[in-house]
Design a protein around this motif. Structure first.
Motif, PDB file in Angstrom:
ATOM      1  N   ALA A  74      17.523  37.917   4.534  1.00 54.52           N
ATOM      2  CA  ALA A  74      16.183  38.435   4.854  1.00 54.52           C
ATOM      3  C   ALA A  74      15.118  37.449   4.373  1.00 54.52           C
ATOM      4  N   VAL A  75      15.324  36.883   3.177  1.00 51.69           N
ATOM      5  CA  VAL A  75      14.371  35.899   2.643  1.00 51.69           C
ATOM      6  C   VAL A  75      14.339  34.669   3.560  1.00 51.69           C
ATOM      7  N   ALA A  76      15.522  34.256   4.015  1.00 52.95           N
ATOM      8  CA  ALA A  76      15.595  33.076   4.900  1.00 52.95           C
ATOM      9  C   ALA A  76      14.971  33.351   6.265  1.00 52.95           C
ATOM     10  N   ALA A  77      14.913  34.627   6.660  1.00 47.23           N
ATOM     11  CA  ALA A  77      14.465  34.984   8.012  1.00 47.23           C
ATOM     12  C   ALA A  77      12.952  34.993   8.173  1.00 47.23           C
ATOM     13  N   ILE A  78      12.217  34.965   7.065  1.00 52.73           N
ATOM     14  CA  ILE A  78      10.750  35.044   7.175  1.00 52.73           C
ATOM     15  C   ILE A  78      10.108  33.733   6.729  1.00 52.73           C
ATOM     16  N   ALA A  79       8.877  33.522   7.212  1.00 53.56           N
ATOM     17  CA  ALA A  79       8.182  32.275   6.864  1.00 53.56           C
ATOM     18  C   ALA A  79       7.389  32.430   5.563  1.00 53.56           C
ATOM     19  N   THR A  80       7.094  33.654   5.182  1.00 53.13           N
ATOM     20  CA  THR A  80       6.326  33.919   3.953  1.00 53.13           C
ATOM     21  C   THR A  80       7.074  33.369   2.733  1.00 53.13           C
ATOM     22  N   PRO A  81       6.371  32.623   1.854  1.00 51.03           N
ATOM     23  CA  PRO A  81       7.074  32.109   0.666  1.00 51.03           C
ATOM     24  C   PRO A  81       7.492  33.223  -0.286  1.00 51.03           C
ATOM     25  N   VAL A  82       8.697  33.100  -0.815  1.00 48.59           N
ATOM     26  CA  VAL A  82       9.226  34.095  -1.763  1.00 48.59           C
ATOM     27  C   VAL A  82       9.543  33.383  -3.081  1.00 48.59           C
ATOM     28  N   VAL A  83       9.045  33.943  -4.180  1.00 54.88           N
ATOM     29  CA  VAL A  83       9.372  33.414  -5.505  1.00 54.88           C
ATOM     30  C   VAL A  83      10.279  34.428  -6.202  1.00 54.88           C
ATOM     31  N   GLU A  84      11.424  33.943  -6.645  1.00 49.17           N
ATOM     32  CA  GLU A  84      12.395  34.814  -7.325  1.00 49.17           C
ATOM     33  C   GLU A  84      12.044  34.899  -8.813  1.00 49.17           C
ATOM     34  N   VAL A  85      12.074  36.119  -9.334  1.00 48.50           N
ATOM     35  CA  VAL A  85      11.801  36.308 -10.763  1.00 48.50           C
ATOM     36  C   VAL A  85      12.939  37.088 -11.406  1.00 48.50           C
ATOM     37  N   HIS A  86      13.341  36.660 -12.607  1.00 50.90           N
ATOM     38  CA  HIS A  86      14.205  37.466 -13.464  1.00 50.90           C
ATOM     39  C   HIS A  86      13.579  37.540 -14.842  1.00 50.90           C
ATOM     40  N   ILE A  87      13.522  38.733 -15.365  1.00 42.70           N
ATOM     41  CA  ILE A  87      12.908  38.955 -16.674  1.00 42.70           C
ATOM     42  C   ILE A  87      13.739  38.276 -17.755  1.00 42.70           C
ATOM     43  N   SER A  88      15.034  38.486 -17.689  1.00 46.87           N
ATOM     44  CA  SER A  88      15.938  37.862 -18.664  1.00 46.87           C
ATOM     45  C   SER A  88      16.343  36.477 -18.177  1.00 46.87           C
ATOM     46  N   ASN A  89      16.876  35.675 -19.099  1.00 44.53           N
ATOM     47  CA  ASN A  89      17.406  34.372 -18.701  1.00 44.53           C
ATOM     48  C   ASN A  89      18.826  34.599 -18.181  1.00 44.53           C
ATOM     49  N   VAL A  90      18.947  34.698 -16.866  1.00 44.99           N
ATOM     50  CA  VAL A  90      20.253  35.040 -16.289  1.00 44.99           C
ATOM     51  C   VAL A  90      21.313  33.970 -16.584  1.00 44.99           C
ATOM     52  N   PHE A  91      20.862  32.769 -16.884  1.00 47.54           N
ATOM     53  CA  PHE A  91      21.815  31.675 -17.150  1.00 47.54           C
ATOM     54  C   PHE A  91      22.389  31.735 -18.567  1.00 47.54           C
ATOM     55  N   ALA A  92      21.789  32.588 -19.397  1.00 46.14           N
ATOM     56  CA  ALA A  92      22.290  32.748 -20.763  1.00 46.14           C
ATOM     57  C   ALA A  92      23.134  34.017 -20.878  1.00 46.14           C
ATOM     58  N   ARG A  93      23.430  34.652 -19.739  1.00 45.86           N
ATOM     59  CA  ARG A  93      24.140  35.928 -19.762  1.00 45.86           C
ATOM     60  C   ARG A  93      25.533  35.788 -19.113  1.00 45.86           C
ATOM     61  N   GLU A  94      26.080  36.886 -18.642  1.00 50.76           N
ATOM     62  CA  GLU A  94      27.429  36.844 -18.061  1.00 50.76           C
ATOM     63  C   GLU A  94      27.481  35.872 -16.873  1.00 50.76           C
ATOM     64  N   GLU A  95      28.687  35.372 -16.621  1.00 48.89           N
ATOM     65  CA  GLU A  95      28.862  34.389 -15.548  1.00 48.89           C
ATOM     66  C   GLU A  95      28.425  34.927 -14.180  1.00 48.89           C
TER      67      GLU A  95
END
Ligand code: DQA
Length: 140
Positions: free
Chosen positions: A85-106
């Motif tokens: 859905a994100v790829a299907a639209i021209a509107t820019p999308v910024v992804e946000v995660h509150i936690s640092n997902v890279f410091a959590r489970e794989e």
């Protein structure tokens, strides 16, 4: 300028949900402060625990919104359909995660959404939404 924040599953429970990871502030309270800080921007907000509703909101915003800030919650790691859905639209999308997902489970280090987004912000708590607004303003 009109921006839409989309929060996915379980993010309606911010404030009480796993406070050690997500903090003690409700999103509604944070949103109020964000709206005050950006009075010139129309900041719309949509939260859903349902994958299809998030997809519908992305499609709709693709027509009348200048930018989307998306925290798809756990769907980030599972939903090819939200990534599409994100790829299907021209509107820019910024992804946000509150936690640092890279410091959590794989499994949290896999995102079906990041590669389709203008950029991704992770680990700055609720401040990440403000950083996302700033990034969309810099691009406008
Ligand atoms: C989250 C991270 C996800 O892994 C998790 O499932 C969430 C919240 C975050 O904001 O840190 O629901 O997207």
């Amino acid at each position: 300028m009109k921006l839409l924040i989309i929060n996915g599953p379980n993010l309606n429970l911010l404030g009480s949900r796993e406070p050690g990871t997500y903090g003690t502030r409700s999103f509604e309270e944070y949103l109020e402060s964000l709206r005050k800080a950006y009075r010139d921007i129309e900041l719309e907000y949509f939260q859903s625990n349902i994958e299809g509703e998030i997809i519908d909101a992305i499609h709709k915003a693709g027509k009348n919104i200048h930018g989307i800030i998306l925290n798809a919650g756990a769907y980030t790691h599972t939903s090819v359909a939200i990534g599409d859905a994100v790829a299907a639209i021209a509107t820019p999308v910024v992804e946000v995660h509150i936690s640092n997902v890279f410091a959590r489970e794989e499994f949290r280090q896999i995102s079906h959404i990041s590669a389709k987004c203008a950029g991704s912000i992770s680990g700055f708590g609720l401040k990440g939404y403000r950083l996302a607004v700033e990034s969309l303003l810099l691009n406008s």
